[in-house]
Write an enzyme that holds these catalytic residues in place. Structure first.
Site, PDB file in Angstrom:
ATOM      1  N   SER A 302       0.685  -1.195   0.069  1.00  0.00           N
ATOM      2  CA  SER A 302       0.011   0.062   0.027  1.00  0.00           C
ATOM      3  C   SER A 302       0.917   1.277   0.024  1.00  0.00           C
ATOM      4  CB  SER A 302      -0.941  -0.127   1.202  1.00  0.00           C
ATOM      5  OG  SER A 302      -1.908   0.989   1.166  1.00  0.00           O
ATOM      6  N   ASP A 393      -8.050  -5.052  -6.645  1.00  0.00           N
ATOM      7  CA  ASP A 393      -7.747  -4.142  -5.633  1.00  0.00           C
ATOM      8  C   ASP A 393      -8.684  -2.997  -5.594  1.00  0.00           C
ATOM      9  OD1 ASP A 393      -6.668  -2.286  -3.825  1.00  0.00           O
ATOM     10  OD2 ASP A 393      -4.776  -2.258  -4.640  1.00  0.00           O
ATOM     11  N   HIS A 427      -6.605  -5.817  -1.786  1.00  0.00           N
ATOM     12  CA  HIS A 427      -5.606  -4.925  -1.250  1.00  0.00           C
ATOM     13  C   HIS A 427      -4.380  -5.560  -0.540  1.00  0.00           C
ATOM     14  CE1 HIS A 427      -3.606  -1.141  -1.642  1.00  0.00           C
ATOM     15  NE2 HIS A 427      -3.579  -0.953  -0.180  1.00  0.00           N
TER      16      HIS A 427
END
Length: 479
Positions: A302, A393, A427
């Site tokens: 991330s 994602d 994600h």
């Protein structure tokens, strides 16, 4: 073995297949009716009901098991968190319906639970490595399904382990007679067993780091070393998550879990992150006597992924970079290096956030479009970059960002990259067997946000990715 400049699309979407039962028994009016159908046909019919109705109670069986029911966990009741666990049950009646349940509590006493429906074999045995689940939190043959399908009792809670050294996560496995929903299970199970899932194996050293500005935790494997060195950089929430670094150290890496804000005396609020801080961390790890040179690796997810990409672009000692669902520029915050702004930061537009009736935010369109002028100069990277993409994602378009990064590298005649792309993954691609997290609190929007993916494909991606990351780091850092 993957070569530089190659790509791999892992785990093509599975086709739906109809479950077939192995055992069949005579039934009036048919020669050999499949077992599940026989069970459904034997239920009393209620007006308006369907033969597909969920089974709520055990069916009578002519012969109950004479021996005590027990749950066996292999390889042992104690294991590392990223280690597969084999679950078997013995002492059941032949073809007995059972419900398997798993549960644990995290460090904040938040409860996570899962359950699945099974049938014992003709000997009264059940092996989750070979027996298909017929319903519940998952279906099909999923040896670790009870673990990766654990769901929070409190909505939008993500399982996080902070204390990786002194306590494990205690996973409780229970077996119940009959097929039941999780909410209607009987009070008393037939048998229980507990698996203590640790994050550090014996002999791994955990050392808090306060060196200059650098704040983090160092993990050193047992043995003389030196070992490949890797820095782990986590998402934007702040603090110092150590689980990824500690688990990686179990596999022969000296790792530094690096905090970069909202931890101890690090800044609580920033406008621009200072890449010089990360350079200090690289120098600290590279010079450690337990680290094999000449360079080190870095792994981020991330926001941590774009920081790792920045490190690879500007710091020549970063020879291997693992970029998990990252952006190609500095997201949300700007980035400075040597007292110069190298990226103004990718902005965002709150008005593009959509909120569902459940209160979960869809933030896929939150960040603004990336233009070429603000992309990281990744063509300057001297090391090799592994891009990891969850194709579903919903935090942002990781698939697009990775494609743009690779396009830029190719335009500059570079092939120092690899890519792993996972259909159905979201994600937060964590180490194996961390439960799938559908949605949890997002700091920027101040509410739960959905992360994308589905539990089965996402969990399969985590299990596939973890050894491949280790292989990549070993290959590059041991050259």
């Amino acid at each position: 073995m993957r070569e530089g400049g190659t790509s791999q699309r892992v785990g093509e979407p599975l086709q739906q297949t109809k479950l077939q039962t192995v055992w069949a028994i005579p039934h009036s009016g048919c020669q050999s009716l499949p077992l599940v159908s026989m069970f459904l046909c034997s239920l009393p019919r209620v007006a308006g009901s369907s033969s597909r109705s969920f089974l709520r109670r055990p069916l009578p069986l002519p012969h109950r098991a004479a021996m005590a029911v027990s749950v066996q966990l292999q390889p042992s009741p104690d294991s590392l968190f990223d280690q597969p666990l084999r679950v078997r049950v013995s002492g059941l009646a032949p073809l007995q319906q059972v419900t398997m349940k798993a549960w644990l509590r995290d460090e904040k006493e938040q409860l996570f639970r899962s359950s699945a429906l099974y049938l014992a074999d003709a000997r009264g045995h059940l092996d989750l490595a070979h027996s298909p689940a017929l319903g519940g939190h998952y279906t099909g043959t999923q040896p670790m399904g009870l673990v990766w399908s654990l769901s929070p009792h409190t909505p939008f809670t993500r399982l996080v382990k902070r204390d990786v050294a002194s306590s494990p996560l205690s996973l409780h496995i229970e077996v119940f007679d009959g097929h039941w929903s999780l909410e209607q299970l009987p009070h008393q199970p037939l048998a229980t067993s507990t698996n203590q899932r640790w994050f550090m194996k014996k002999g791994v050293s955990r050392i808090p780091v306060r060196d200059g500005r650098v704040r983090g935790t160092l993990f050193i494997p047992p043995g003389n070393g030196p070992f490949p060195g890797v820095i782990t950089v986590n998402e934007i929430q702040g603090g110092l998550p150590e689980s990824r670094a500690s688990l990686l150290a179990n596999h022969g890496f000296t790792t530094l879990a690096l905090a970069y804000w909202r931890y101890e005396d690090l800044p609580e609020d920033v406008i621009n992150f200072d890449l010089g801080y990360f350079k200090e961390a690289v120098n600290f790890l590279k010079q450690h006597p337990k680290v094999k040179g000449p360079g080190i690796g870095a792994m981020g997810i991330s926001k941590g992924a774009d920081l790792v990409l920045s490190m690879a672009s500007f710091l020549p000692d970063v020879l291997a970079a693992v970029v998990i669902n990252g952006c190609t520029t500095s997201a949300i915050f700007g980035l400075c290096f040597n007292n110069k702004l190298v990226s103004a930061g990718l902005g965002y537009t709150i008005s593009r956030v959509q909120i569902a009736d459940s209160g979960v935010a869809d933030i896929f369109e939150l960040v603004n479009e990336v233009n070429k002028d603000c992309m990281m100069p990744i063509e300057n990277a001297e090391g090799t970059i592994l891009f990891v993409v969850g194709e579903d994602d919903k935090n942002w378009n990781s698939r697009f960002f990775a494609a743009e990064a690779i396009k830029r590298l190719k335009e500059h005649g570079k092939d120092n990259f690899e890519i792993l792309s996972y259909p159905g993954a979201g994600h937060f691609l964590d180490p194996p067997f961390f439960p799938f997290c559908y949605a949890s609190y997002h700091m920027v929007v101040g509410m739960p946000a959905r992360w994308g993916g589905n539990a089965k494909d996402h969990s399969s991606a985590q299990e596939d990715l973890w050894p491949k990351v280790q292989e990549f780091l070993q290959k590059v850092l041991n050259q």
